[in-house]
Scaffold this active site. Sequence first.
Site, PDB file in Angstrom:
ATOM      1  CD  GLU A 177     -48.957 -30.765   8.094  1.00  0.00           C
ATOM      2  OE1 GLU A 177     -49.193 -31.644   8.946  1.00  0.00           O
ATOM      3  OE2 GLU A 177     -49.368 -30.837   6.917  1.00  0.00           O
ATOM      4  CD  GLU A 284     -47.459 -32.416   2.512  1.00  0.00           C
ATOM      5  OE1 GLU A 284     -48.639 -32.794   2.747  1.00  0.00           O
ATOM      6  OE2 GLU A 284     -46.509 -32.649   3.278  1.00  0.00           O
TER       7      GLU A 284
END
Length: 497
Positions: A177, A284
Site C-alpha cells: 500500500e 488481504e
Amino acid sequence: MRSLSLLVPALCASFAAAVQPIEVEGRYFVNSVTRARFQMIGVEYDESNPGRRKNDAEDCGSYQPGAQSGYDPESKKDPLSDGDVCLRDAALMQRLGVNTVRVYNLDPTLNHDLCVSIFNRVGIYLLLDVNSPLGGESLDRSRPAQSYHGGYLRRAFGIVEAFKDYPNTLGFFGGNEVINEDSHEDAPPYVRAVQRDLKNYIANHCDRAIPVGYSAADVRDLLDTTWSYLQCSIEGEENDRSRADFFGLNSYSWCGTDATYETSEYDILVEQFANSSVPVFFSEYGCNKVKPRVFKEVQAVYSEQMTPVMSGGLIYEYSQEEADYGLVDIAEDGSIKLREDFENLQQQFVELGIQRLSETLNDKSGANVTPPTCSEDGVPAHSNFNVTFEIPSAPEDAEEDIEDGIPDANNGELVDVTDTRVKQPVEDSKGTPMDNLAIVVLEDDQSNVPTPVESSPAEPSPTETGAAAPALRAGSAHRTLAVAATLLLSLAAFTLL
C-alpha cells in the site's frame, strides 16, 4: 536456476522437503517440479505493517504473534522466532486448512529455522514482507526519494538472506500500500526500483528465482493505474526485473451474508484482471462489518468464475486485535480460544471440495501470456500518479551489496521437527478443551488441504521420534479421505490451503 535435486539435499540433509518451491508462469503460480497450478488458501499471520488504513487494522493487541508485540527488535522476537508458538499456530492452521500464511514484520537477525521447518512439515508456504513499521525500514509513500537508501535496502536484503534457503518461502512483498490517495506522485517508480533491487539480489545470491511482488490498497480509481504500471515490461523485455512478479490486492468489498459476486464488484475485478500477465490474488480479504463473519466470499474466490484469473487469497487475520478481525483469541499465557469466525472459515474451506477445486484449475491459457510493453498510453492517467519509466538507480552502497552480498548474512536452513504436541491450552469457541492437539507431519512433497473434521481433536499416538497421529478427530473415514486427497493433490502438484 539449480535443479531441485541439487537444492533440496543442500537445504535439508536429514529429510526431504514437505513442499516443493513455487514459481511464476504467466499469470499463474505453479509447482516448480510438476508445473501444475497453485491456488493460495491462506491467512494473515500478523497485523502491524507500514501503510495500514486507520480504520482497518492499525491498532495492535498486546499478545499477538506478529503484531507490535510480535516484532520487537529489543526483545529479539518476531512471529517466526518462537518454536512453541509456531507449533501451536501451525497445528491450528493445519486444522483450518490453509496452505499459505503472510507475515508482515520480521527480524532478519533472528533464527527462524524451527518455525519455518514446522510450517514446512505441515505443508504451509510463507509470503513475507521485507519492510517493517519502524523508521527507515520501509519506503515512505510521502518521501519516496529520501527513504530509498542503502540502509533500508540492506535490511530488506537481510530478509531475503534469512529466508531464501527454505523451500516453502513462496515470495517477498517489496511494498504494501505504498501507492494510495495520500502518496507522493513520485512513489511508483521507487516501488519498481525496490522490486528490481530485490530481484537483482536474489539472482546473484539465491539458488532459485523467488518471486517478488506488490500488495495494493483497494482504491478503485488508482487500482487499474497501479496494476498496469507494475505489470508492464520496460522496452518489452520479459526479464525486466523492476516489473512485479505478482500483484496482491487488499480488498474488503464483500461484506455480510447478503453480499454477492456482483454487489461486491468481484465481477469487475475479474474483468479488470482478465488479461493480467502476472498472478493476481487477494493479499488481504475478509470484511468484518457484519459479525461473526461467515466468509461466503470464499466460495466465490475459488469458483470457476474467478480461478481462471485469480490465484486465491489470504484472510485477514489470524489473531484477534483491537480492529476485530481475528480468528483466535490469544491470552497472555499463550493459551488460545477459537472464535466463531475460525470455525465458520474452516467450514467454508471444507465446502470448497477437493474435486471442485481441482476442476477449476484445468485451464492453462494464462501460462504463456506476454507482459505488455510499458507506455504512458498503456497506463490510465491519475493526478496522483507519475507515470514514468525512468526507474531510479540503486544507491551506490546498495549496488555493492547486490554485487557482493550483505556482510554477516544470517542464512536459515530446515531442521528436523520432532516435537509435534502443542504445549499451550487450546479451546474451541464453546470453551471445550482441544486436548492433545498436535501437528500432522506430512509425507514428503505434500501440502496442506482443507479436511472435514468433527468438533474435537483426536488423541495423537506419538512415535519414538515424537511424531503424532492426526491432531484432530476426523474419524477414520475422514482421515483416509484427507490422506487420499493430499496424495492426489501431491501427484497433481496442486497445493491447497
